[in-house]
Design a protein around this motif. Structure first.
Motif, mmCIF file in Angstrom:
data_model
loop_
_atom_site.group_PDB
_atom_site.id
_atom_site.type_symbol
_atom_site.label_atom_id
_atom_site.label_comp_id
_atom_site.label_asym_id
_atom_site.label_seq_id
_atom_site.Cartn_x
_atom_site.Cartn_y
_atom_site.Cartn_z
ATOM 1 N N VAL A 166 -6.258 -9.112 -2.878
ATOM 2 C CA VAL A 166 -6.391 -7.625 -2.536
ATOM 3 C C VAL A 166 -5.891 -7.252 -4.665
ATOM 4 O O VAL A 166 -4.193 -7.602 -4.052
ATOM 5 C CB VAL A 166 -5.302 -6.968 -1.580
ATOM 6 N N LEU A 167 -6.456 -6.063 -5.024
ATOM 7 C CA LEU A 167 -6.090 -6.121 -6.242
ATOM 8 C C LEU A 167 -5.579 -4.611 -5.793
ATOM 9 O O LEU A 167 -6.201 -3.751 -5.408
ATOM 10 C CB LEU A 167 -7.348 -5.756 -7.426
ATOM 11 N N PHE A 168 -4.428 -4.820 -7.006
ATOM 12 C CA PHE A 168 -3.676 -3.061 -6.958
ATOM 13 C C PHE A 168 -3.968 -2.706 -7.969
ATOM 14 O O PHE A 168 -3.252 -3.244 -8.786
ATOM 15 C CB PHE A 168 -2.487 -2.739 -6.365
ATOM 16 N N ALA A 169 -4.934 -2.319 -8.786
ATOM 17 C CA ALA A 169 -4.992 -1.930 -10.228
ATOM 18 C C ALA A 169 -4.352 -0.379 -10.769
ATOM 19 O O ALA A 169 -4.640 0.467 -10.507
ATOM 20 C CB ALA A 169 -5.961 -1.906 -11.290
ATOM 21 N N GLY A 170 -3.617 -0.398 -11.952
ATOM 22 C CA GLY A 170 -3.098 0.793 -11.851
ATOM 23 C C GLY A 170 -2.749 0.949 -13.840
ATOM 24 O O GLY A 170 -3.883 -0.461 -14.315
ATOM 25 N N ILE A 171 -2.008 1.703 -14.160
ATOM 26 C CA ILE A 171 -2.886 2.288 -16.526
ATOM 27 C C ILE A 171 -1.106 0.872 -15.919
ATOM 28 O O ILE A 171 -0.003 1.666 -16.347
ATOM 29 C CB ILE A 171 -1.976 3.106 -16.127
ATOM 30 N N GLY A 172 -2.176 0.186 -16.939
ATOM 31 C CA GLY A 172 -0.888 -0.977 -18.046
ATOM 32 C C GLY A 172 0.059 -1.874 -17.423
ATOM 33 O O GLY A 172 0.581 -2.656 -17.410
ATOM 34 N N GLU A 173 -0.825 -1.789 -15.356
ATOM 35 C CA GLU A 173 -0.212 -3.625 -14.644
ATOM 36 C C GLU A 173 -1.353 -2.847 -13.636
ATOM 37 O O GLU A 173 -2.300 -2.444 -12.960
ATOM 38 C CB GLU A 173 0.587 -3.309 -14.376
ATOM 39 N N ARG A 174 -0.724 -4.775 -13.072
ATOM 40 C CA ARG A 174 -1.905 -4.194 -11.943
ATOM 41 C C ARG A 174 -1.099 -5.943 -10.867
ATOM 42 O O ARG A 174 -0.711 -6.334 -11.581
ATOM 43 C CB ARG A 174 -3.555 -5.001 -11.961
ATOM 44 N N ALA A 181 0.863 -1.198 -0.094
ATOM 45 C CA ALA A 181 -0.142 0.127 0.028
ATOM 46 C C ALA A 181 0.950 0.991 0.132
ATOM 47 O O ALA A 181 0.960 2.147 -0.245
ATOM 48 C CB ALA A 181 -1.267 0.161 1.103
ATOM 49 N N LYS A 182 1.952 1.146 0.735
ATOM 50 C CA LYS A 182 2.494 2.298 0.842
ATOM 51 C C LYS A 182 3.224 2.739 -0.279
ATOM 52 O O LYS A 182 3.462 4.127 -1.141
ATOM 53 C CB LYS A 182 4.138 1.972 1.947
ATOM 54 N N HIS A 183 3.773 1.440 -1.405
ATOM 55 C CA HIS A 183 4.136 1.926 -2.591
ATOM 56 C C HIS A 183 3.204 2.361 -4.048
ATOM 57 O O HIS A 183 3.838 2.455 -4.594
ATOM 58 C CB HIS A 183 5.411 0.499 -3.265
ATOM 59 N N PHE A 184 1.918 1.965 -3.214
ATOM 60 C CA PHE A 184 0.952 1.605 -4.182
ATOM 61 C C PHE A 184 -0.248 3.270 -3.877
ATOM 62 O O PHE A 184 -1.184 3.193 -4.784
ATOM 63 C CB PHE A 184 0.602 0.478 -4.955
ATOM 64 N N SER A 185 0.500 4.224 -3.252
ATOM 65 C CA SER A 185 -0.048 4.761 -3.286
ATOM 66 C C SER A 185 -0.826 5.769 -3.948
ATOM 67 O O SER A 185 -2.000 6.966 -4.230
ATOM 68 C CB SER A 185 0.154 5.653 -1.540
ATOM 69 N N GLN A 186 -0.286 6.056 -5.040
ATOM 70 C CA GLN A 186 -0.525 7.247 -6.323
ATOM 71 C C GLN A 186 -1.238 6.577 -7.542
ATOM 72 O O GLN A 186 -0.497 5.363 -7.952
ATOM 73 C CB GLN A 186 0.412 7.668 -6.432
ATOM 74 N N GLY A 187 -1.745 6.429 -8.003
ATOM 75 C CA GLY A 187 -1.807 6.120 -9.524
ATOM 76 C C GLY A 187 -2.913 4.368 -9.782
ATOM 77 O O GLY A 187 -2.772 3.717 -10.588
ATOM 78 N N TYR A 188 -2.820 4.060 -8.213
ATOM 79 C CA TYR A 188 -3.906 2.695 -8.271
ATOM 80 C C TYR A 188 -5.285 2.348 -7.615
ATOM 81 O O TYR A 188 -4.605 3.057 -6.216
ATOM 82 C CB TYR A 188 -2.559 1.353 -7.304
ATOM 83 N N ASP A 189 -5.921 1.678 -8.106
ATOM 84 C CA ASP A 189 -6.824 1.685 -7.662
ATOM 85 C C ASP A 189 -6.912 0.260 -6.696
ATOM 86 O O ASP A 189 -6.051 -0.777 -7.293
ATOM 87 C CB ASP A 189 -8.304 1.167 -8.920
ATOM 88 N N ILE A 190 -7.544 0.398 -5.192
ATOM 89 C CA ILE A 190 -6.960 -0.574 -4.605
ATOM 90 C C ILE A 190 -8.920 -1.014 -4.124
ATOM 91 O O ILE A 190 -9.497 -0.494 -4.074
ATOM 92 C CB ILE A 190 -7.191 -0.549 -3.087
ATOM 93 N N GLU A 191 -8.880 -2.393 -4.267
ATOM 94 C CA GLU A 191 -10.387 -3.185 -4.981
ATOM 95 C C GLU A 191 -9.978 -4.617 -3.765
ATOM 96 O O GLU A 191 -8.761 -5.669 -3.839
ATOM 97 C CB GLU A 191 -10.504 -3.844 -5.824
ATOM 98 N N ILE A 192 -10.621 -5.362 -2.634
ATOM 99 C CA ILE A 192 -10.557 -6.678 -2.048
ATOM 100 C C ILE A 192 -11.073 -6.829 -2.514
ATOM 101 O O ILE A 192 -13.137 -7.255 -1.731
ATOM 102 C CB ILE A 192 -9.961 -6.359 -0.632
ATOM 103 N N ILE A 193 -11.248 -8.299 -2.507
ATOM 104 C CA ILE A 193 -12.264 -9.626 -2.731
ATOM 105 C C ILE A 193 -12.265 -10.449 -1.955
ATOM 106 O O ILE A 193 -11.105 -11.515 -1.986
ATOM 107 C CB ILE A 193 -12.439 -9.828 -4.230
#
Length: 270
Positions: A219-227, A141-153
């Motif tokens: 937990v999904l960290f979804a960014g632009i071009g990668e997840r 979370a600390k490294h994906f704090s910007q530009g990543y959407d966070i979803e928990i399934i």
């Protein structure tokens, strides 16, 4: 060394039976009590009947009878039952390992208050793997704090009564804390109809209930071009039972205080 004297709440349930079997098989523990709700068909049966073993410990609905020799109570039941058990344990100096989920804020506050008198380990998931995953989520979370959407399934069996799972909520809390957010403010628990664009500061939750799924969390960290996906899957309740015994051992030298599995595993300062 004398064995730890342990009682199990919810003795005829799926988790209760796994805990009983694990306690019976461990060399440093002794089953001294088995508790279930009044009216259960198992009341009066030997706690080891489902294993074909005679333990000499009957399943009781009476707290005084079931806990008269107990030093520890392991409780994976329901909030209202656990809080009743808590009051008795607090009064009689019995330490508790609480894996029950679904508490409201008042219930959590009651547990914290009782922990001033007795040692309590309270965690939504006792699995070592899940708790190591929590630490990985904090780092991610600390490294994906910007530009990543966070979803928990999360997915669980059809009998689970609370949603999202306590583990999923704890994952959300860990992530929100790492990001300096309040989960109550940023958590999105339902989506229906025309929702508009996703709020980039939100943490979304999705719940699946069906069949006999023990417990899956992604937990999904979804960014632009990668997840990036961080997943834990439980294949058996034995991991929860083994973690519960590890938690019980941790409480052995504690007179009081409120702890969780991060304390047990020494992960809080790493």
């Amino acid at each position: 060394m004398n064995p730890m004297k342990i009682a199990i709440a919810g003795a005829s349930g799926r988790m209760g039976r796994m805990l009983i079997e694990t306690v019976l098989d461990a060399e440093d523990t002794r089953l001294v009590g088995a508790l279930d709700v009044a009216g259960s068909a198992s009341i009066g049966n030997d706690a080891g009947l489902f294993l074909g073993r005679q333990t000499g410990v009957p399943i009781e609905s009476d707290l005084a009878k079931s806990l008269k020799d107990a030093e520890y109570l392991i409780d994976f039941t329901r909030p209202e039952g656990t809080l009743d058990h808590l009051a008795y344990c607090e009064k009689h100096g019995i330490k508790m390992v609480i894996g029950t989920t679904g508490f409201d804020d008042a219930g959590k506050a009651r547990i914290a208050e009782a922990a001033k008198k007795i040692a309590i380990l309270f965690a939504p998931n006792m699995s070592v793997g899940v708790n190591v995953t929590m630490k990985l989520l904090e780092l991610a979370a600390k490294h994906f704090s910007q530009g990543y959407d966070i979803e928990i399934i999360e997915a669980h069996h059809r009998h689970k009564i609370d949603a999202p799972s306590g583990t999923a909520l704890k994952m959300g809390e860990v992530i929100a804390d790492a990001l300096g957010r309040d989960l109550k403010a940023c958590g999105t628990f339902t989506r229906e109809g025309i929702t508009g664009e996703r709020d980039p500061s939100s943490i979304g939750f999705a719940t699946v209930r069906g069949g006999d799924i023990i417990g899956d969390h992604t937990v999904l960290f979804a960014g632009i071009g990668e997840r990036v996906e961080i997943t834990h899957k439980s294949a058996s309740r034995v991991s929860y039972a083994l973690g519960s015994l590890r938690a019980t051992r941790f409480l052995a030298d504690k007179a009081n205080g409120l702890y969780d599995m991060q304390d047990v595993l020494g992960l809080k300062d790493k």
